[in-house]
Scaffold this active site. Structure first.
Site, PDB file in Angstrom:
ATOM      1  N   ILE A   1       5.245  -4.160  10.387  1.00 40.42           N
ATOM      2  CA  ILE A   1       5.487  -3.738   9.006  1.00 40.42           C
ATOM      3  C   ILE A   1       5.112  -2.259   8.978  1.00 40.42           C
ATOM      4  CG2 ILE A   1       4.885  -4.006   6.573  1.00 40.42           C
ATOM      5  CD1 ILE A   1       4.341  -6.945   7.107  1.00 40.42           C
TER       6      ILE A   1
ATOM      7  N   ARG B   1      -9.346   0.119   4.682  1.00 45.01           N
ATOM      8  CA  ARG B   1      -9.092   0.281   3.250  1.00 45.01           C
ATOM      9  C   ARG B   1      -9.875  -0.707   2.389  1.00 45.01           C
ATOM     10  NH1 ARG B   1      -4.728   3.303   1.207  1.00 45.01           N
ATOM     11  NH2 ARG B   1      -3.415   4.249   2.800  1.00 45.01           N
TER      12      ARG B   1
ATOM     13  N   THR C   1       0.822  -1.211   0.000  1.00 49.07           N
ATOM     14  CA  THR C   1       0.000   0.000   0.000  1.00 49.07           C
ATOM     15  C   THR C   1       0.855   1.260   0.000  1.00 49.07           C
ATOM     16  OG1 THR C   1      -1.686  -1.188   1.254  1.00 49.07           O
ATOM     17  CG2 THR C   1      -1.852   1.205   1.207  1.00 49.07           C
TER      18      THR C   1
ATOM     19  N   TYR D   1     -13.041  -4.280  -1.948  1.00 47.90           N
ATOM     20  CA  TYR D   1     -14.277  -3.943  -2.645  1.00 47.90           C
ATOM     21  C   TYR D   1     -15.235  -5.140  -2.735  1.00 47.90           C
ATOM     22  CZ  TYR D   1     -17.610  -1.851  -5.856  1.00 47.90           C
ATOM     23  OH  TYR D   1     -18.765  -1.376  -6.409  1.00 47.90           O
TER      24      TYR D   1
ATOM     25  N   TYR E   1      -2.855  -9.847   5.120  1.00 49.31           N
ATOM     26  CA  TYR E   1      -2.846  -8.441   5.533  1.00 49.31           C
ATOM     27  C   TYR E   1      -4.267  -7.976   5.762  1.00 49.31           C
ATOM     28  CZ  TYR E   1      -1.889  -3.364   5.089  1.00 49.31           C
ATOM     29  OH  TYR E   1      -1.809  -2.005   5.276  1.00 49.31           O
TER      30      TYR E   1
ATOM     31  N   LYS F   1      -0.580  -9.569   9.146  1.00 51.04           N
ATOM     32  CA  LYS F   1      -0.327  -8.167   9.456  1.00 51.04           C
ATOM     33  C   LYS F   1      -1.658  -7.577   9.879  1.00 51.04           C
ATOM     34  CE  LYS F   1       1.013  -3.701   7.478  1.00 51.04           C
ATOM     35  NZ  LYS F   1       1.400  -2.943   6.245  1.00 51.04           N
TER      36      LYS F   1
END
Length: 297
Positions: free
Chosen positions: A209, A139, A45, A108, A134, A162
Site C-alpha cells: 500500500i 505514528r 494517512t 495515542y 495497519y 499493512k
C-alpha cells in the site's frame, strides 16, 4: 479475499479553500487505474484523514467507491483511536460497497496487545467487510507484536496486515509464525514502507500500500508484478530506479512531499490542511531534482 499487488494510498486533493476537490479526486482515481494498479485506498494517512471531519471522511469513501465502480479494489481507511468511531466508519464503508477497510491501530491510547485483538475483533464481528490491520508504530505509539498479528489472522474477517514498522525481520517473523499455524495463505502481509517493498515481498509480503505510487504508479506496479512473477532481477532494477525518488517523497512528513510533487506534475492535489504546511526550500529542491531524474517533471 487475497490482498495482492499494488495499492495506492491516495492523497485527498483540496481546492484553494482547502475543501475536498471532488473532480480532482475522481481524476486521480482514473489516472491511477490507467497506470495498472490493483487497488486504491481513500481516507488513509496519505489522504490527511486526521484533518477530515466525519462527514468528509464518508464523502471520500463514497466518491472512491463510486468512481472505481468495480474496476479495481476500493479500500476505505476507517481507523480511529476510538473503537466506536472506527466501527461507525467501517460499517459505513461496508454499506457503501467498499471492497475492504484499512484500520490503523488506535493512536495515542497505546492499547495493550490483547486490547488490540479485542478492538479489531469487535469491528470484524459487526461489519461484513474484509479488514486490513495497519501497523505504523512511528505514528501511533503502538506496535502490533508478531504473536498479536497471528491472533488477528485467526479472527474471521481480518484478512491482512499493512506492516510499516520498518523491519524486514518483523515481517519475516510474522510470515514464519503464520506458516507454523497454517495461516500463510489465508492472511496477507502488505508492505507499508515503499522503499522496503522488495525485501518485504522477498520474505512473504504479497504487495504494497504505497504513497509514492501517487507519483510513479507505473514503476511500482512493474516492480511488484515482477516480484509476484519471481523475476527478482527486473524487480531489483526497478527498485534502484525508484529508491531516490521514494526517499525524496518522505524527506518531510507524508503526504507533504507527495502532494507537492503532484502539484509540480500538474496532478490534482492542492494545499495542505494545518498543522501540515509547505516544504522547506532546501528539501523542495531535493524533491524537484528527484522528480527530474525520474522524468516526471
Amino acid at each position: 479475499m487475497k490482498f495482492e499487488g499494488t495499492y495506492v494510498a491516495m492523497v485527498t486533493p483540496f481546492d484553494e479553500n482547502k475543501q475536498i476537490d471532488e473532480e480532482g479526486f475522481r481524476s486521480n482515481i482514473n489516472y491511477l487505474i490507467d497506470q495498472g494498479v490493483d487497488g486504491l485506498v481513500g481516507a488513509g494517512t496519505t489522504g490527511e484523514s486526521a484533518t477530515l471531519n466525519h462527514e468528509e471522511h464518508q464523502k471520500v469513501i463514497e466518491i472512491l467507491v463510486d468512481e472505481v465502480d468495480g474496476r479495481v479494489e476500493a479500500i476505505a481507511g476507517t481507523g480511529s483511536n476510538a473503537t466506536s468511531e472506527a466501527l461507525s466508519l467501517t460499517k459505513f464503508a461496508a454499506d457503501a460497497g467498499a471492497d475492504g477497510a484499512l484500520l490503523i491501530t488506535p493512536y495515542y491510547n497505546k492499547p495493550q496487545q490483547h486490547a488490540l485483538v479485542d478492538h479489531y475483533s469487535t469491528i470484524a464481528a459487526a461489519c461484513d467487510i474484509p479488514i486490513i490491520a495497519y501497523n505504523v508504530p512511528s505514528r501511533t505509539g503502538s506496535d502490533i507484536a508478531v504473536e498479536t498479528a497471528v491472533e488477528l489472522a485467526k479472527v474471521e474477517g481480518i484478512e491482512a496486515i499493512k506492516e510499516a514498522s520498518g523491519s524486514v525481520d518483523k515481517v519475516s517473523d510474522i510470515y514464519r509464525a503464520l506458516s507454523r499455524e497454517g495461516l500463510e495463505d489465508d492472511f496477507n502481509i502488505l508492505s507499508g514502507e515503499d522503499s522496503l517493498t522488495l525485501p518485504l515481498m522477498a520474505v512473504g509480503a504479497t504487495g504494497v500500500i504505497s504513497a509514492s505510487a501517487n507519483i510513479d504508479a507505473r514503476r511500482m506496479v512493474l516492480m511488484v508484478n515482477s516480484i509476484l512473477n519471481d523475476d527478482y532481477t527486473r524487480a531489483m532494477e526497478l527498485h534502484y530506479e525508484m529508491v531516490d525518488l521514494i526517499r525524496a517523497l518522505f524527506i518531510e512528513s507524508n503526504p507533504v512531499p507527495v502532494k507537492t510533487a503532484m502539484n509540480l506534475m500538474g496532478l490534482p492535489a492542492g494545499p495542505f490542511r494545518q498543522p501540515l504546511c509547505e516544504m522547506k526550500e532546501d528539501n523542495l529542491e531535493i524533491l524537484k531534482k528527484a522528480l527530474k531524474e525520474s522524468d516526471l517533471i
